[in-house]
Scaffold this motif. Sequence first.
Motif, PDB file in Angstrom:
ATOM      1  N   ASN A  59      49.530 -15.912 -60.324  1.00  0.00           N
ATOM      2  CA  ASN A  59      49.537 -14.386 -60.275  1.00  0.00           C
ATOM      3  C   ASN A  59      48.507 -13.764 -60.996  1.00  0.00           C
ATOM      4  O   ASN A  59      48.056 -13.109 -61.665  1.00  0.00           O
ATOM      5  N   ASP A  60      47.408 -14.414 -59.815  1.00  0.00           N
ATOM      6  CA  ASP A  60      45.685 -14.669 -60.750  1.00  0.00           C
ATOM      7  C   ASP A  60      45.029 -14.346 -62.250  1.00  0.00           C
ATOM      8  O   ASP A  60      44.610 -13.818 -62.699  1.00  0.00           O
ATOM      9  N   LYS A  61      46.248 -15.350 -62.886  1.00  0.00           N
ATOM     10  CA  LYS A  61      45.718 -15.133 -64.295  1.00  0.00           C
ATOM     11  C   LYS A  61      46.087 -16.580 -65.057  1.00  0.00           C
ATOM     12  O   LYS A  61      46.504 -17.808 -64.742  1.00  0.00           O
ATOM     13  N   ILE A  62      44.932 -17.197 -66.033  1.00  0.00           N
ATOM     14  CA  ILE A  62      45.218 -18.781 -66.210  1.00  0.00           C
ATOM     15  C   ILE A  62      46.038 -18.574 -67.220  1.00  0.00           C
ATOM     16  O   ILE A  62      45.946 -17.951 -68.504  1.00  0.00           O
ATOM     17  N   CYS A  63      47.029 -19.530 -67.117  1.00  0.00           N
ATOM     18  CA  CYS A  63      48.101 -19.676 -67.861  1.00  0.00           C
ATOM     19  C   CYS A  63      48.009 -21.147 -68.760  1.00  0.00           C
ATOM     20  O   CYS A  63      47.219 -22.200 -67.884  1.00  0.00           O
ATOM     21  N   SER A  64      49.430 -21.319 -69.216  1.00  0.00           N
ATOM     22  CA  SER A  64      49.822 -22.848 -70.020  1.00  0.00           C
ATOM     23  C   SER A  64      50.612 -23.644 -69.813  1.00  0.00           C
ATOM     24  O   SER A  64      51.744 -22.344 -70.089  1.00  0.00           O
ATOM     25  N   ILE A  65      51.076 -24.682 -69.749  1.00  0.00           N
ATOM     26  CA  ILE A  65      52.325 -25.569 -69.980  1.00  0.00           C
ATOM     27  C   ILE A  65      52.243 -26.998 -70.224  1.00  0.00           C
ATOM     28  O   ILE A  65      50.810 -27.288 -70.529  1.00  0.00           O
ATOM     29  N   THR A  66      53.158 -27.229 -70.961  1.00  0.00           N
ATOM     30  CA  THR A  66      53.736 -28.101 -71.597  1.00  0.00           C
ATOM     31  C   THR A  66      54.700 -28.568 -72.096  1.00  0.00           C
ATOM     32  O   THR A  66      56.107 -27.604 -71.467  1.00  0.00           O
TER      33      THR A  66
END
Length: 392
Positions: free
Chosen positions: A102-109
């Motif tokens: 969505n044009d944003k820097i996201c994070s996951i784990t």
Amino acid sequence: MKLKSLPLLLSIILFAFLPFFFSAEEVIDNDFGYSLDIPEGYKVIGYTPDGTSYQFQHSKIPVNLVLKLYLNGQYNKSRTALKETLDKLSAQYDNIDSFYWNDKICSITTFKSTSTNPAGSKGWAISTPLSQEENKLVLLCYADEKVAASCEQFMISTLNSLEIGDGSKRKPGIITSYAYPGAGEKEVFFDIAEKHIRTTIDSEDSQANQFVIDCEFAVLKLYANDEKWKEAWQRYYRLIFRDSYSRLDKAAEDIRNTLNQLTLKSKKEEEVILNELLLNWVQNMDYTRETKASEADFTSVIDILCGKGSDCDSRSLLLCCLMEHYGIKSELFISKIYSHAVYGLDLNLSGAKINVHGIDFLLNETTAKNIKPGLIAQDQSKTENWIPVDLP
């Protein structure tokens, strides 16, 4: 850490909030501009008075969902917000990956923790900036460690339903975008009305779309004998449509440009002749149905373009995607009684129609050859036997 090779680790605990709209398994927070189209059966079991934390628990599947809002620049990065949340839970996790969605820097784990259960819990954790980037949203979805593996697709489906503003309502979900970030263009060729169409898709589109279909089918099967089976069906097709729509951006444009030669010659309105041409195209495709109960009886819209056989619901969803690209309001209709699917369009033409939300949708049959728009078999004409699927 990549979803394709990740084992599954998760867990959490916080609380849950109420200053949002929660109805029919849809969570909508207009104040902060996000929503979730979560599976049926989640209930709010806790929240913080300041409205920044919510906890949901599913009534039948042993899965919990936690939402945590961090406001006014408390964390400048989604990764920091996710890390701090997990650290507060004394959770164990490997690397936190960052990616664009969505044009944003996201994070996951993935993570596990004993904070919610001494025996341990496992799950997924994601974090994303909201429309106002100084605000961050963290989502944690987990199950008891002993059953977490069997609940993995349910947890992924829950998190993957997140939408931020209007920009992500017709784009792949956050976890799909992480797992399949794109691999470069691939050419696709097919013919419509004797016109040769040349277009491009992403090389990962087929695999990514199938990932969503398989995940959502695994969730759908859990509702086979549930009182909310109809709502589960509607959600299944909604989420497939959401993932499919933008993957057809280039194809929809190229189809329209190529068929423009034919629509200009017709005395009918462009949208009417476009529908007739596309309907005739799918009616003449090879018809196939998946016979394994363990697999989704649905061909991805990308695979249809690539020449793979299809049946009624996949063809109907494909046409919904294309006609919505052309600005024509569309509705998918499915029937358990008829074991069939058709699509409807908001067109001012005579023929069989079903009214949904005040709109008379003209029905279109995709599997019988040479059947014109507005015609449907007499033994399938009872409107009460058709379930409408509102498209995002």
